[in-house]
Design a protein around this motif. Structure first.
Motif, short mmCIF file in Angstrom:
data_model
loop_
_atom_site.label_atom_id
_atom_site.label_comp_id
_atom_site.label_asym_id
_atom_site.label_seq_id
_atom_site.Cartn_x
_atom_site.Cartn_y
_atom_site.Cartn_z
N GLY A 17 0.52 9.89 3.16
CA GLY A 17 1.17 10.95 3.92
C GLY A 17 2.23 10.37 4.84
N GLY A 18 3.19 11.18 5.20
CA GLY A 18 4.24 10.74 6.11
C GLY A 18 5.40 10.08 5.40
N GLN A 19 6.31 9.53 6.18
CA GLN A 19 7.52 8.90 5.67
C GLN A 19 7.73 7.54 6.32
OE1 GLN A 19 10.44 12.02 6.71
NE2 GLN A 19 11.25 11.74 4.64
N ILE A 20 8.36 6.64 5.56
CA ILE A 20 8.86 5.39 6.13
C ILE A 20 10.34 5.30 5.76
CG2 ILE A 20 8.69 2.87 6.20
CD1 ILE A 20 5.78 3.14 5.27
N ILE A 21 11.18 5.31 6.77
CA ILE A 21 12.63 5.19 6.58
C ILE A 21 13.00 3.75 6.91
CG2 ILE A 21 14.90 6.13 7.14
CD1 ILE A 21 12.94 8.25 6.10
N PHE A 22 13.62 3.05 5.96
CA PHE A 22 14.06 1.67 6.19
C PHE A 22 15.56 1.60 5.98
CE2 PHE A 22 15.02 -2.64 4.57
CZ PHE A 22 14.63 -3.37 5.68
N GLU A 23 16.27 1.19 7.03
CA GLU A 23 17.74 1.10 6.98
C GLU A 23 18.35 2.40 6.45
OE1 GLU A 23 18.57 -2.55 4.84
OE2 GLU A 23 18.23 -3.76 6.64
N GLY A 24 17.78 3.51 6.94
CA GLY A 24 18.31 4.83 6.62
C GLY A 24 17.86 5.42 5.30
N GLU A 25 17.03 4.69 4.55
CA GLU A 25 16.60 5.16 3.23
C GLU A 25 15.09 5.41 3.22
OE1 GLU A 25 17.52 4.03 -1.45
OE2 GLU A 25 17.94 2.56 0.13
N ASP A 26 14.69 6.53 2.65
CA ASP A 26 13.27 6.89 2.59
C ASP A 26 12.60 6.09 1.48
OD1 ASP A 26 10.77 8.01 2.48
OD2 ASP A 26 11.43 10.07 2.16
N ILE A 27 11.85 5.06 1.86
CA ILE A 27 11.22 4.19 0.87
C ILE A 27 9.96 4.82 0.28
CG2 ILE A 27 12.16 2.14 1.99
CD1 ILE A 27 9.31 1.48 2.97
N GLU A 77 0.87 -1.17 0.00
CA GLU A 77 0.00 0.00 0.00
C GLU A 77 0.91 1.23 0.00
OE1 GLU A 77 -3.04 -0.18 -0.49
OE2 GLU A 77 -3.69 -2.13 0.25
N GLN A 78 0.65 2.15 -0.89
CA GLN A 78 1.43 3.38 -0.94
C GLN A 78 0.87 4.38 0.06
OE1 GLN A 78 4.17 4.42 -2.49
NE2 GLN A 78 4.54 2.49 -3.58
N LYS A 122 9.90 9.58 -4.04
CA LYS A 122 9.57 9.36 -5.46
C LYS A 122 10.74 8.67 -6.16
CE LYS A 122 7.56 11.86 -9.35
NZ LYS A 122 7.15 13.18 -9.87
N GLY A 123 10.41 7.65 -6.94
CA GLY A 123 11.43 6.95 -7.71
C GLY A 123 12.15 5.86 -6.95
N PHE A 124 11.72 5.58 -5.71
CA PHE A 124 12.38 4.54 -4.92
C PHE A 124 12.15 3.17 -5.57
CE2 PHE A 124 12.22 1.29 -1.59
CZ PHE A 124 13.50 1.43 -1.07
N ASP A 125 13.18 2.32 -5.54
CA ASP A 125 13.10 0.99 -6.15
C ASP A 125 12.38 0.02 -5.20
OD1 ASP A 125 13.45 -1.49 -7.30
OD2 ASP A 125 15.59 -1.22 -7.74
N VAL A 126 11.10 -0.20 -5.46
CA VAL A 126 10.27 -1.05 -4.61
C VAL A 126 10.79 -2.49 -4.58
CG1 VAL A 126 7.96 -2.02 -4.29
CG2 VAL A 126 8.23 0.38 -4.93
N ASN A 127 11.22 -2.99 -5.74
CA ASN A 127 11.67 -4.38 -5.81
C ASN A 127 12.91 -4.62 -4.96
OD1 ASN A 127 9.61 -5.24 -7.54
ND2 ASN A 127 10.70 -4.49 -9.33
N LYS A 128 13.79 -3.65 -4.93
CA LYS A 128 15.00 -3.75 -4.09
C LYS A 128 14.59 -3.85 -2.62
CE LYS A 128 17.66 -0.17 -3.04
NZ LYS A 128 18.64 0.95 -3.09
N HIS A 129 13.60 -3.07 -2.24
CA HIS A 129 13.11 -3.08 -0.86
C HIS A 129 12.52 -4.44 -0.51
CE1 HIS A 129 11.35 -1.70 2.86
NE2 HIS A 129 10.12 -1.96 2.44
N ARG A 130 11.74 -5.01 -1.41
CA ARG A 130 11.05 -6.27 -1.11
C ARG A 130 12.00 -7.46 -1.03
NH1 ARG A 130 5.83 -4.94 -4.86
NH2 ARG A 130 4.90 -3.44 -3.43
#
Length: 249
Positions: A61-71, A57-58, A74-82
């Motif tokens: 509002g707000g932010q989710i920082i995972f291992e120091g990176e804002d997932i 789910e996108q 805009k343009g974040f690599d979703v597949n890399k995260h998963r």
């Protein structure tokens, strides 16, 4: 707790579906080695919360920082995260047209880039871990619900994720199959696997969780260690909920 220990830092997380606001500003940190159990009534936002952590789910509002990176950037690599975040669903999500071992080999070959022989060897080790080596050549339709969910768990673990997310992993199971699945999750917890688990199993939350979040109406109303939450809740809504689902209060 240091910044290095924080896996997820959630800031002002909001999620709406049309005019329905499901998450209303959640601030939370999830650290390495924690087993965070999320409880609360149906419709409280629990599943939406955990699905946001995997970007199924996108957030609106707000932010989710995972291992120091804002997932949420805009343009974040979703597949890399998963690749780093394993997910286990209510409904198993196995490929019905593939055998059990092939279900496990697909991510190992396609994502981990293993050769077929290496993938099969790794898959058999995973099946051994949950006592299902004898089902390697069976198809999902030939398995019980508990067996399917155990396969789904080790398939997610095959990727070597940094954190495992469980969205009500026992809700689709017959009662007698719940224990075998919770036992696998408990063993992962005992090994130090970082987990976020949405569940209605209060006994599991008490025994396995290192921290419990109680959600209602899109907010985290109360959180703490299991003993505090279950034996001495402070929030009136938490007290009311627990009084209806367990006989402790």
């Amino acid at each position: 707790m240091t910044d290095k220990d924080v896996l997820f830092e959630i800031k002002g997380l909001e999620k709406s579906f049309g005019n329905l606001k499901v998450l209303k500003g959640i601030d939370e940190k999830i650290c390495k080695g924690e087993v965070v159990v999320v409880i609360g009534p149906s419709g409280s936002g629990k599943s939406t919360f955990i699905r946001c952590l995997n970007l199924l789910e996108q957030p609106t509002g707000g932010q989710i920082i995972f291992e120091g990176e804002d997932i949420t950037a805009k343009g974040f690599d979703v597949n890399k995260h998963r690749e780093k975040v394993g997910m286990v669903f209510q409904q198993f999500n196995l490929f019905n047209n593939l055998s059990v071992i092939d279900n496990l080999c697909v991510p190992l070959i396609n994502v981990k880039k293993m050769g077929e022989a290496e993938a099969k060897e790794a898959a058999m080790k995973l099946l051994h871990r949950v006592g299902l080596e004898d089902k390697a050549n069976a198809f999902p339709s030939q398995l019980s619900g508990g067996q399917k969910q155990r396969i789904a768990i080790v398939r997610a673990m095959a990727m070597g994720p940094d954190v495992m997310l469980f969205d009500e992993p026992t809700s689709a199971l017959d009662p007698e199959m719940v224990g075998e699945v919770l036992q696998v999750i408990k063993e992962l917890a005992d090994e130090g696997t970082t987990m976020v688990v949405v569940t209605h199993e209060m006994g599991f939350a008490q025994k396995v969780g290192t921290r419990v979040l109680f959600m209602d109406q899109g907010y985290i109303m109360e959180q703490g260690d299991p003993k505090s939450i279950f034996e001495n809740p402070q929030n009136e809504r938490t007290k009311d909920f627990l009084s209806k689902v367990i006989n402790v209060i």
